[in-house]
Design an enzyme around this catalytic site. Structure first.
Site, PDB file in Angstrom:
ATOM      1  N   TYR A  15       0.793  -1.223   0.000  1.00 29.90           N
ATOM      2  CA  TYR A  15       0.000   0.000   0.000  1.00 29.90           C
ATOM      3  C   TYR A  15       0.831   1.282   0.000  1.00 29.90           C
ATOM      4  O   TYR A  15       0.267   2.374   0.006  1.00 29.90           O
ATOM      5  CB  TYR A  15      -0.919   0.008   1.226  1.00 29.90           C
ATOM      6  CG  TYR A  15      -1.893  -1.140   1.262  1.00 29.90           C
ATOM      7  CD1 TYR A  15      -2.995  -1.176   0.430  1.00 29.90           C
ATOM      8  CD2 TYR A  15      -1.702  -2.210   2.140  1.00 29.90           C
ATOM      9  CE1 TYR A  15      -3.892  -2.232   0.452  1.00 29.90           C
ATOM     10  CE2 TYR A  15      -2.595  -3.271   2.179  1.00 29.90           C
ATOM     11  CZ  TYR A  15      -3.685  -3.273   1.323  1.00 29.90           C
ATOM     12  OH  TYR A  15      -4.572  -4.326   1.358  1.00 29.90           O
ATOM     13  N   HIS A  20      -4.496   6.272  -0.751  1.00 28.10           N
ATOM     14  CA  HIS A  20      -5.005   6.189   0.618  1.00 28.10           C
ATOM     15  C   HIS A  20      -3.908   6.412   1.649  1.00 28.10           C
ATOM     16  O   HIS A  20      -4.206   6.672   2.822  1.00 28.10           O
ATOM     17  CB  HIS A  20      -5.616   4.797   0.822  1.00 28.10           C
ATOM     18  CG  HIS A  20      -6.943   4.802   1.527  1.00 28.10           C
ATOM     19  ND1 HIS A  20      -7.747   5.920   1.663  1.00 28.10           N
ATOM     20  CD2 HIS A  20      -7.639   3.790   2.143  1.00 28.10           C
ATOM     21  CE1 HIS A  20      -8.852   5.612   2.317  1.00 28.10           C
ATOM     22  NE2 HIS A  20      -8.812   4.321   2.624  1.00 28.10           N
ATOM     23  N   PHE A  60      -5.168  -1.652  10.098  1.00 30.36           N
ATOM     24  CA  PHE A  60      -5.706  -1.245   8.817  1.00 30.36           C
ATOM     25  C   PHE A  60      -6.536   0.012   9.012  1.00 30.36           C
ATOM     26  O   PHE A  60      -6.909   0.382  10.125  1.00 30.36           O
ATOM     27  CB  PHE A  60      -6.530  -2.377   8.189  1.00 30.36           C
ATOM     28  CG  PHE A  60      -5.691  -3.388   7.458  1.00 30.36           C
ATOM     29  CD1 PHE A  60      -5.032  -3.041   6.279  1.00 30.36           C
ATOM     30  CD2 PHE A  60      -5.542  -4.675   7.949  1.00 30.36           C
ATOM     31  CE1 PHE A  60      -4.248  -3.961   5.614  1.00 30.36           C
ATOM     32  CE2 PHE A  60      -4.762  -5.607   7.287  1.00 30.36           C
ATOM     33  CZ  PHE A  60      -4.105  -5.247   6.111  1.00 30.36           C
ATOM     34  N   ASN A  62      -9.574   1.101   8.722  1.00 31.40           N
ATOM     35  CA  ASN A  62     -10.843   1.223   9.434  1.00 31.40           C
ATOM     36  C   ASN A  62     -10.758   0.858  10.919  1.00 31.40           C
ATOM     37  O   ASN A  62     -11.773   0.809  11.600  1.00 31.40           O
ATOM     38  CB  ASN A  62     -11.935   0.386   8.752  1.00 31.40           C
ATOM     39  CG  ASN A  62     -11.695  -1.105   8.857  1.00 31.40           C
ATOM     40  OD1 ASN A  62     -10.564  -1.549   9.015  1.00 31.40           O
ATOM     41  ND2 ASN A  62     -12.754  -1.889   8.758  1.00 31.40           N
ATOM     42  N   ASP A  87      -6.367  11.381   3.418  1.00 35.50           N
ATOM     43  CA  ASP A  87      -6.709  11.604   2.015  1.00 35.50           C
ATOM     44  C   ASP A  87      -8.177  11.998   1.905  1.00 35.50           C
ATOM     45  O   ASP A  87      -9.000  11.625   2.732  1.00 35.50           O
ATOM     46  CB  ASP A  87      -6.456  10.330   1.193  1.00 35.50           C
ATOM     47  CG  ASP A  87      -7.288   9.149   1.683  1.00 35.50           C
ATOM     48  OD1 ASP A  87      -7.078   8.718   2.839  1.00 35.50           O
ATOM     49  OD2 ASP A  87      -8.150   8.676   0.929  1.00 35.50           O
ATOM     50  N   ASN A 108     -13.369   5.690   6.292  1.00 41.71           N
ATOM     51  CA  ASN A 108     -13.419   4.717   7.376  1.00 41.71           C
ATOM     52  C   ASN A 108     -12.383   4.956   8.465  1.00 41.71           C
ATOM     53  O   ASN A 108     -12.588   4.563   9.616  1.00 41.71           O
ATOM     54  CB  ASN A 108     -13.284   3.300   6.825  1.00 41.71           C
ATOM     55  CG  ASN A 108     -14.558   2.828   6.146  1.00 41.71           C
ATOM     56  OD1 ASN A 108     -15.650   3.234   6.524  1.00 41.71           O
ATOM     57  ND2 ASN A 108     -14.432   1.994   5.133  1.00 41.71           N
TER      58      ASN A 108
END
Length: 203
Positions: A15, A20, A60, A62, A87, A108
């Protein structure tokens, strides 16, 4: 006086270059040495006599609220000294918007922070990533990597966002909003993706 600056993103090399993870990118530009700590990676810097804790949660997206709650309580930092770098696909690419509170707008990470930290009365620096995607492709877009054109302007975005973070710590919310918030109309909100599962997910 202490400040907690939280950059939102997802852990792991998969990622690193995704839209994000702009929160991680901004914090990486402010510090070179990071330590593994509970719920993430942290760097401690000083700015204008203030202690500044930079945090990249290892949950993560959320589940970001867990890390924020832990470090606010552990370091006894008031919520008015919390700033979350995130973001925002409702802002044009490279547009910045600093606010003292606000809705999660379908994000989230912010939703988790709101739920676990008593509401949305904390500062957030929204970094525009645009919304160049078709209906139903929101998750794919935010978890996608920067385009060649976006990369050309990414360093300026990160630099200005970093300056905004330091100004928040050194000069306060209102002065920083007056100096750094830039104009431009918000684009129409994209359709919200369904909430991620309770086990934690990248969106």
């Amino acid at each position: 006086m202490k400040f907690l600056i939280v950059g939102l993103g997802n852990p792991g090399a998969k990622y690193e270059e995704t839209r994000h993870n702009i929160g991680f990118k901004v914090l990486d530009a402010l510090a070179e040495e990071w330590s593994d700590v509970s719920h993430g990676k942290m760097a401690r810097i000083k700015h204008r006599g203030k202690q500044v804790l930079l945090l990249k949660p290892d949950t993560f997206m959320n589940l970001s609220g867990k890390a924020v709650r832990y470090w606010l309580q552990k370091e006894n930092i008031p919520k008015e000294n919390l700033l979350v770098v995130v973001d925002d696909l409702h802002l044009d690419f490279a547009q910045l918007r600093l606010r003292g509170k606000g809705a999660d707008a379908g994000h989230n990470g912010l939703k988790s922070i709101d739920q676990l930290n008593g509401g949305n009365n904390y500062a957030r620096l929204r970094c525009g990533i645009g919304r160049d995607f078709h209906p139903g492709e929101q998750v794919k877009y935010v978890l996608g990597e920067w385009t060649t054109k976006e990369r050309e302007g990414l360093s300026d975005l990160i630099k200005t966002a970093g300056e905004t973070v330091l100004s928040f710590c050194g000069h306060g919310l209102q002065n920083t909003m007056n100096k750094f918030n830039n104009g431009g109309k918000k684009k129409k909100k994209a359709k919200q993706a369904p909430p991620a599962g309770s086990e934690g997910g990248p969106d």
